[in-house]
Design a protein around this motif. Structure first.
Motif, short mmCIF file in Angstrom:
data_model
loop_
_atom_site.label_atom_id
_atom_site.label_comp_id
_atom_site.label_asym_id
_atom_site.label_seq_id
_atom_site.Cartn_x
_atom_site.Cartn_y
_atom_site.Cartn_z
N GLY A 87 0.80 -1.22 0.00
CA GLY A 87 0.00 0.00 0.00
C GLY A 87 0.83 1.27 0.00
N ARG A 88 2.09 1.16 -0.45
CA ARG A 88 2.99 2.32 -0.52
C ARG A 88 3.84 2.22 -1.77
N PRO A 89 4.44 3.32 -2.24
CA PRO A 89 5.28 3.28 -3.43
C PRO A 89 6.49 2.36 -3.25
N TRP A 90 6.91 1.75 -4.35
CA TRP A 90 8.05 0.83 -4.35
C TRP A 90 9.28 1.44 -3.70
N ALA A 91 9.64 2.65 -4.10
CA ALA A 91 10.85 3.28 -3.57
C ALA A 91 10.75 3.52 -2.07
N GLU A 92 9.58 3.86 -1.60
CA GLU A 92 9.38 4.10 -0.17
C GLU A 92 9.52 2.80 0.62
N VAL A 93 8.93 1.73 0.11
CA VAL A 93 9.04 0.43 0.77
C VAL A 93 10.50 -0.02 0.78
N LEU A 94 11.19 0.15 -0.33
CA LEU A 94 12.59 -0.25 -0.42
C LEU A 94 13.44 0.49 0.60
N ARG A 95 13.22 1.78 0.72
CA ARG A 95 13.99 2.58 1.67
C ARG A 95 13.78 2.09 3.10
N ALA A 96 12.52 1.86 3.48
CA ALA A 96 12.21 1.50 4.86
C ALA A 96 12.62 0.07 5.20
N GLU A 97 12.48 -0.85 4.24
CA GLU A 97 12.63 -2.27 4.57
C GLU A 97 13.98 -2.86 4.21
N VAL A 98 14.74 -2.20 3.33
CA VAL A 98 16.03 -2.77 2.91
C VAL A 98 17.17 -1.77 3.08
N LEU A 99 17.04 -0.61 2.50
CA LEU A 99 18.16 0.33 2.47
C LEU A 99 18.53 0.82 3.86
N GLU A 100 17.55 1.25 4.63
CA GLU A 100 17.86 1.74 5.98
C GLU A 100 18.37 0.65 6.91
N PRO A 101 17.73 -0.53 6.96
CA PRO A 101 18.27 -1.57 7.84
C PRO A 101 19.68 -2.01 7.49
#
Length: 461
Positions: free
Chosen positions: A173-187
């Motif tokens: 329910g969110r944009p691909w780039a936003e999900v990627l940032r929160a779930e992969v890039l930041e961790p």
């Protein structure tokens, strides 16, 4: 610096060989710039750069566009959804993303490029045209999206990964780039990996094939195609990501899941060195060394990322030219230079603190018919079955709560190994997927399928 850290510092001769390799690549590939990194033991151990601009060179913090390496990031997001139980890999796309017209294709087929979809979008070259030309998935797929029957063969598909990006957006329910940032890039601490370029970043160039002149390439936002090739990154970030693909990170994906991603899910092309394609991961044989990673290109940029789990080494090469420099081959060469010059030190042998007595009881020689096998209890708690001779089926097994063991590798992967006991509690034989393993060849005291001749072993007479 402790002894372990000293072992991980590359020797001067190795560093010189790495620098020489990228210098040759930049010169012969006629690239405006090339930047590379090698990681070992989870950390970057070498960085190198060559550039056509005298006195100035990019470093490991300068962004380049990484093209299809973006697909591996998208695959990580999909595998997270699977691990959370929000979807299954054999689910048809229609179950989670209805209305595409290609909904019979499964998620696993999209991840492994076996969905039969076209390699590219209809119409003009999508990498050099505005995303506004493809505002809907129908514009990405076209009227005739299939080239092959789903599941029949590996056929690389950029639209297939656009569908996976849309799948992530639909489920989260969110944009691909936003999900990627929160779930992969930041961790993972990849703060220099972004959907849009952030300074400092390289410009993309086309180098004339027959003259030493250049022309800037257009920079297009990919829109719906972002999940297939949008990302910008640095060698430092990608080296860290490569080591994640080898080891996993519990905040993102477990070691077991990234191992699944690296497992072949599509057959190799007989005409290439590739070992096949996993789930968002390319697999390659490089002089007998098994590599996993991905290649990437967009107008003005080429990229290569490989990791060797066996050597605990990753290599990344980025360049800002449309073609000419074989980034993937150079990255494989860098990895081999380190692995060959400074072989990985094996972990010190250590005995068990407390071995499983049941597993210990099963250790030693066993026979499948007349084939001699040996079962060993490894220091990681796994049982390893291996032939005593040059040929045979080898596998490792994980203990289960019910007292059985599950195959993890080889022919017996997923099969159940159990010890069958006599009334007095002693082990009669092993049952492995219906195969009977006995302590003696065709042991008459065990229930060997087909029975044992009552006259036993004898010569010709």
């Amino acid at each position: 610096m402790d002894a372990v850290s000293e072992d991980l510092v590359l020797l001067p001769a190795t560093r010189r060989a790495l620098t020489h390799r990228i210098a040759v690549a930049q010169s012969e590939g006629r690239a405006p710039s090339v930047v590379a990194a090698v990681a070992r033991g989870g950390e970057v151990r070498w960085e190198g750069t060559r550039t056509s601009v005298e006195g100035h060179g990019p470093d490991g913090n300068v962004q380049y566009r990484i093209g299809s390496i973006s697909k591996t990031f998208t695959a990580v997001l999909v595998m997270r959804l699977r691990d959370e139980g929000l979807l299954q890999l054999d689910d048809p796309l229609e179950k989670h993303l209805p209305g595409t017209g290609v909904g019979e294709v499964t998620i696993a087929q999209l991840l492994s490029h076996t969905g039969g979809l076209a390699a590219e979008t209809p119409g003009e070259w999508w990498e050099r045209t505005p995303a506004a030309m493809r505002p809907e998935l129908a514009d990405v797929l076209g009227e005739d999206p299939f080239r092959w029957e789903p599941g029949r063969r590996h056929h690389y598909s950029n639209p297939g990964y656009t569908l996976l990006g849309s799948l992530v957006e639909e489920v989260r329910g969110r944009p691909w780039a936003e999900v990627l940032r929160a779930e992969v890039l930041e961790p993972l601490g990849l703060d220099r990996t972004t959907a849009r370029p952030q300074a400092p970043h390289a410009g993309g160039w086309a180098v004339h094939p027959w003259a030493d002149v250049m022309m800037p390439e257009p920079l297009e936002d990919l829109g719906l195609m972002a999940a297939a090739g949008q990302l910008w990154s640095t060698t430092r970030d990608l080296a860290r990501f490569a080591m994640f693909l080898a080891r996993g990170e519990e905040r993102v994906l477990s070691a077991e899941t990234v191992r699944e991603m690296r497992t072949p899910a599509a057959p190799p092309d007989p005409a290439s060195a590739e070992l096949g394609y996993g789930l968002g991961v390319q697999l390659m044989d490089s002089s007998g060394r098994k590599l996993a990673g991905h290649t990437g290109s967009l107008p003005g940029f080429v990229a290569g990322l490989w990791v060797s789990e066996a050597d605990d080494i990753a290599a990344v090469v980025l360049a800002n030219c449309t073609s000419g420099l074989p980034a993937a081959s150079v990255a494989a060469d860098l990895l081999a230079i380190v692995a060959d010059a400074e072989p990985r030190l094996p972990e010190p042998w250590k005995p068990f603190r407390e071995a499983d007595p049941v597993a210990l009881e099963l250790c030693g020689p066993w026979y499948w018919g007349t084939s001699a096998q040996v079962l060993r209890l490894m220091s990681d708690g796994l049982l390893e079955l291996a032939p005593m001779g040059a040929t045979g089926r080898a596998a490792r097994f994980r203990a289960e709560p019910d007292g059985t063991w599950t195959g993890l590798t080889g022919y017996y992967a997923g099969e159940t190994l159990r010890a069958v006991r006599r009334v007095d509690g002693s082990v009669s034989h092993l049952d492995l997927g219906s195969f009977v393993f006995t302590r003696e060849p065709y042991d008459a005291q065990a229930p060997v399928p087909g029975g044992v001749d009552p006259q036993g072993w004898r010569g010709i007479g």
